[in-house]
Design a protein around this motif. Structure first.
Motif, PDB file in Angstrom:
ATOM      1  N   PRO A 184      -6.217  -6.339  15.948  1.00  0.00           N
ATOM      2  CA  PRO A 184      -4.866  -7.169  16.591  1.00  0.00           C
ATOM      3  C   PRO A 184      -4.380  -8.242  16.336  1.00  0.00           C
ATOM      4  O   PRO A 184      -2.945  -8.473  15.479  1.00  0.00           O
ATOM      5  CB  PRO A 184      -5.343  -6.953  17.934  1.00  0.00           C
ATOM      6  CG  PRO A 184      -6.206  -6.096  17.891  1.00  0.00           C
ATOM      7  CD  PRO A 184      -6.698  -6.080  17.240  1.00  0.00           C
ATOM      8  N   SER A 185      -5.552  -9.925  16.277  1.00  0.00           N
ATOM      9  CA  SER A 185      -5.149 -10.745  15.561  1.00  0.00           C
ATOM     10  C   SER A 185      -4.948 -10.354  14.217  1.00  0.00           C
ATOM     11  O   SER A 185      -3.288 -11.013  13.746  1.00  0.00           O
ATOM     12  CB  SER A 185      -6.011 -11.675  15.126  1.00  0.00           C
ATOM     13  OG  SER A 185      -7.322 -11.492  14.447  1.00  0.00           O
ATOM     14  N   LEU A 186      -4.261  -9.488  13.286  1.00  0.00           N
ATOM     15  CA  LEU A 186      -4.302  -9.697  12.221  1.00  0.00           C
ATOM     16  C   LEU A 186      -2.765  -8.816  12.161  1.00  0.00           C
ATOM     17  O   LEU A 186      -1.938  -9.172  11.549  1.00  0.00           O
ATOM     18  CB  LEU A 186      -4.480  -8.839  10.566  1.00  0.00           C
ATOM     19  CG  LEU A 186      -6.020  -9.808  10.907  1.00  0.00           C
ATOM     20  CD1 LEU A 186      -7.179  -8.590   9.378  1.00  0.00           C
ATOM     21  CD2 LEU A 186      -5.262 -11.169  10.062  1.00  0.00           C
ATOM     22  N   VAL A 187      -2.429  -7.847  13.186  1.00  0.00           N
ATOM     23  CA  VAL A 187      -1.240  -7.003  13.880  1.00  0.00           C
ATOM     24  C   VAL A 187      -0.143  -8.174  13.704  1.00  0.00           C
ATOM     25  O   VAL A 187       0.644  -8.587  13.378  1.00  0.00           O
ATOM     26  CB  VAL A 187      -1.256  -6.101  14.484  1.00  0.00           C
ATOM     27  CG1 VAL A 187       0.120  -5.986  14.852  1.00  0.00           C
ATOM     28  CG2 VAL A 187      -2.037  -4.667  13.604  1.00  0.00           C
ATOM     29  N   GLU A 188      -0.555  -9.099  14.834  1.00  0.00           N
ATOM     30  CA  GLU A 188      -0.009 -10.087  15.536  1.00  0.00           C
ATOM     31  C   GLU A 188       0.516 -11.181  14.482  1.00  0.00           C
ATOM     32  O   GLU A 188       1.879 -11.477  14.440  1.00  0.00           O
ATOM     33  CB  GLU A 188      -0.908 -10.848  17.054  1.00  0.00           C
ATOM     34  CG  GLU A 188      -1.277  -9.890  17.838  1.00  0.00           C
ATOM     35  CD  GLU A 188      -2.230 -10.851  18.885  1.00  0.00           C
ATOM     36  OE1 GLU A 188      -1.692 -12.246  18.722  1.00  0.00           O
ATOM     37  OE2 GLU A 188      -2.121  -9.955  19.873  1.00  0.00           O
ATOM     38  N   HIS A 189      -0.025 -11.508  13.560  1.00  0.00           N
ATOM     39  CA  HIS A 189      -0.344 -12.541  12.322  1.00  0.00           C
ATOM     40  C   HIS A 189       1.598 -12.470  11.350  1.00  0.00           C
ATOM     41  O   HIS A 189       1.876 -12.786  10.831  1.00  0.00           O
ATOM     42  CB  HIS A 189      -1.179 -13.087  11.770  1.00  0.00           C
ATOM     43  CG  HIS A 189      -0.917 -13.641  10.078  1.00  0.00           C
ATOM     44  ND1 HIS A 189      -0.504 -14.976  10.125  1.00  0.00           N
ATOM     45  CD2 HIS A 189      -1.003 -13.382   9.366  1.00  0.00           C
ATOM     46  CE1 HIS A 189       0.231 -15.334   9.184  1.00  0.00           C
ATOM     47  NE2 HIS A 189      -0.340 -14.222   8.889  1.00  0.00           N
ATOM     48  N   SER A 190       0.985 -10.788  10.684  1.00  0.00           N
ATOM     49  CA  SER A 190       1.833  -9.928   9.923  1.00  0.00           C
ATOM     50  C   SER A 190       3.583 -10.275  10.678  1.00  0.00           C
ATOM     51  O   SER A 190       4.154  -9.642  10.229  1.00  0.00           O
ATOM     52  CB  SER A 190       1.543  -8.369   9.984  1.00  0.00           C
ATOM     53  OG  SER A 190       0.137  -8.726   9.757  1.00  0.00           O
ATOM     54  N   ALA A 191       3.134  -9.446  12.263  1.00  0.00           N
ATOM     55  CA  ALA A 191       4.985  -9.274  12.712  1.00  0.00           C
ATOM     56  C   ALA A 191       5.996 -10.950  13.199  1.00  0.00           C
ATOM     57  O   ALA A 191       6.313 -10.734  13.200  1.00  0.00           O
ATOM     58  CB  ALA A 191       4.009  -8.819  14.042  1.00  0.00           C
ATOM     59  N   GLU A 192       4.889 -11.749  12.915  1.00  0.00           N
ATOM     60  CA  GLU A 192       5.125 -13.171  13.133  1.00  0.00           C
ATOM     61  C   GLU A 192       5.345 -13.563  11.799  1.00  0.00           C
ATOM     62  O   GLU A 192       6.717 -14.159  11.390  1.00  0.00           O
ATOM     63  CB  GLU A 192       4.828 -14.251  13.665  1.00  0.00           C
ATOM     64  CG  GLU A 192       5.150 -15.199  13.869  1.00  0.00           C
ATOM     65  CD  GLU A 192       4.262 -16.546  14.284  1.00  0.00           C
ATOM     66  OE1 GLU A 192       4.486 -17.448  14.218  1.00  0.00           O
ATOM     67  OE2 GLU A 192       2.707 -16.119  14.721  1.00  0.00           O
ATOM     68  N   TRP A 193       4.924 -13.637  10.472  1.00  0.00           N
ATOM     69  CA  TRP A 193       5.216 -14.129   9.021  1.00  0.00           C
ATOM     70  C   TRP A 193       6.045 -13.402   8.606  1.00  0.00           C
ATOM     71  O   TRP A 193       7.029 -13.942   7.546  1.00  0.00           O
ATOM     72  CB  TRP A 193       3.753 -13.713   8.662  1.00  0.00           C
ATOM     73  CG  TRP A 193       3.443 -14.418   7.358  1.00  0.00           C
ATOM     74  CD1 TRP A 193       3.142 -16.302   6.956  1.00  0.00           C
ATOM     75  CD2 TRP A 193       3.710 -13.769   5.952  1.00  0.00           C
ATOM     76  NE1 TRP A 193       3.311 -16.034   5.784  1.00  0.00           N
ATOM     77  CE2 TRP A 193       3.987 -15.109   5.598  1.00  0.00           C
ATOM     78  CE3 TRP A 193       4.145 -13.176   5.654  1.00  0.00           C
ATOM     79  CZ2 TRP A 193       4.269 -15.056   3.447  1.00  0.00           C
ATOM     80  CZ3 TRP A 193       4.834 -12.642   4.185  1.00  0.00           C
ATOM     81  CH2 TRP A 193       4.647 -14.356   3.451  1.00  0.00           C
ATOM     82  N   LEU A 194       6.150 -11.965   8.581  1.00  0.00           N
ATOM     83  CA  LEU A 194       6.355 -11.192   7.874  1.00  0.00           C
ATOM     84  C   LEU A 194       7.804 -10.994   8.041  1.00  0.00           C
ATOM     85  O   LEU A 194       9.470 -11.719   6.468  1.00  0.00           O
ATOM     86  CB  LEU A 194       6.245  -9.410   8.037  1.00  0.00           C
ATOM     87  CG  LEU A 194       5.045  -8.774   6.940  1.00  0.00           C
ATOM     88  CD1 LEU A 194       4.848  -7.453   7.438  1.00  0.00           C
ATOM     89  CD2 LEU A 194       5.713  -9.043   5.975  1.00  0.00           C
ATOM     90  N   PRO A 195       9.140 -10.939   9.285  1.00  0.00           N
ATOM     91  CA  PRO A 195      10.461 -11.405   9.212  1.00  0.00           C
ATOM     92  C   PRO A 195      10.838 -12.898   8.347  1.00  0.00           C
ATOM     93  O   PRO A 195      11.697 -13.212   8.205  1.00  0.00           O
ATOM     94  CB  PRO A 195      10.459 -11.170  10.694  1.00  0.00           C
ATOM     95  CG  PRO A 195       9.525 -10.747  11.262  1.00  0.00           C
ATOM     96  CD  PRO A 195       8.370 -10.760  10.666  1.00  0.00           C
TER      97      PRO A 195
END
Length: 233
Positions: A184-195
């Motif tokens: 989940p930590s990598l999903v959360e990071h990706s959700a913040e970083w990508l946009p």
């Protein structure tokens, strides 16, 4: 899991078209997940727009026995019990950055030698998705778009991240609500970083595990068709 030569083998790539039929056409490169090989994602070719020349490459590393197939980077450092994951989970953030970057660099080296395609897009699953996004970060001008299926963005900063944020290439990110492989930590990071760095689209698919569904494939095809329209303008 550290071979003496971590470069990609050009003799095991699967191409959708022979050399004589590749000139001047956009290239879509498929990067498989942990424990798989070039044959896995090549099965998606009939579901993808045939205007692309598609190449499916094999990752350069061999996972520890008894895992079969190939890997882009080691996952040995992760305590899989902490995330309820099976083999194929992402590397821990503090271990994974260098491995993902090395894998993306090796992939770009192969690409330089393999093609002079006018436009290159990437489609990666799991580890392959992480490597696809890392390649985009290493050479933002090189890639027209990326598709990240059940993958993530590696934490940490790279020198050209600001350039990527200025360019904002299209990226499709698809994942399932029942994917227990990516922490989940990598999903959360990706959700913040990508946009903040790309023109992001995609979906979260209810009930989908660490896999690809027909519904997701239909969305990927739509995304790729739009990319072809843009490249033709």
């Amino acid at each position: 899991m550290t071979p003496s030569d971590a470069s990609l083998d050009p003799d095991v790539v699967r191409w959708s078209a022979p050399p004589a039929e590749r000139a001047g056409r956009p290239l879509l490169v498929l990067l498989h997940g942990y424990g798989s090989d070039e044959n896995d994602l090549f099965g998606l070719v009939p579901y993808l727009p045939d205007d692309f020349v598609t190449a499916s490459v094999r990752a350069p590393l061999t996972p520890p026995w008894p895992m079969m197939g190939n890997a882009w980077y080691a996952i040995d450092a992760m305590n899989l019990d902490d995330v309820g994951a099976r083999p194929g989970a992402a590397a821990a953030p503090d271990e994974g950055m260098g491995g993902v970057t090395a894998a993306a660099s090796a992939f770009i080296e192969w690409l330089d030698a393999a093609t002079d395609a006018p436009h290159v897009g990437l489609l990666g699953f799991s580890q392959g998705g992480a490597v696809s996004l890392q390649a985009l970060r290493l050479q933002p001008e090189r890639f027209a778009f990326a598709v990240n299926l059940s993958g993530y963005v590696s934490p940490g900063e790279l020198p050209r991240d600001a350039e990527l944020a200025a360019r904002k290439p299209p990226v499709f990110w698809g994942r399932g609500t029942r994917d227990d492989v990516i922490p989940p930590s990598l999903v959360e990071h990706s959700a913040e970083w990508l946009p903040a760095h790309v023109d992001l689209s995609g979906r979260v698919y209810p009930g989908l595990t660490h896999s690809v569904s027909e519904e997701e494939l239909a969305d990927v095809r739509t995304f790729l068709t739009h990319r072809l329209d843009e490249l033709a303008d």
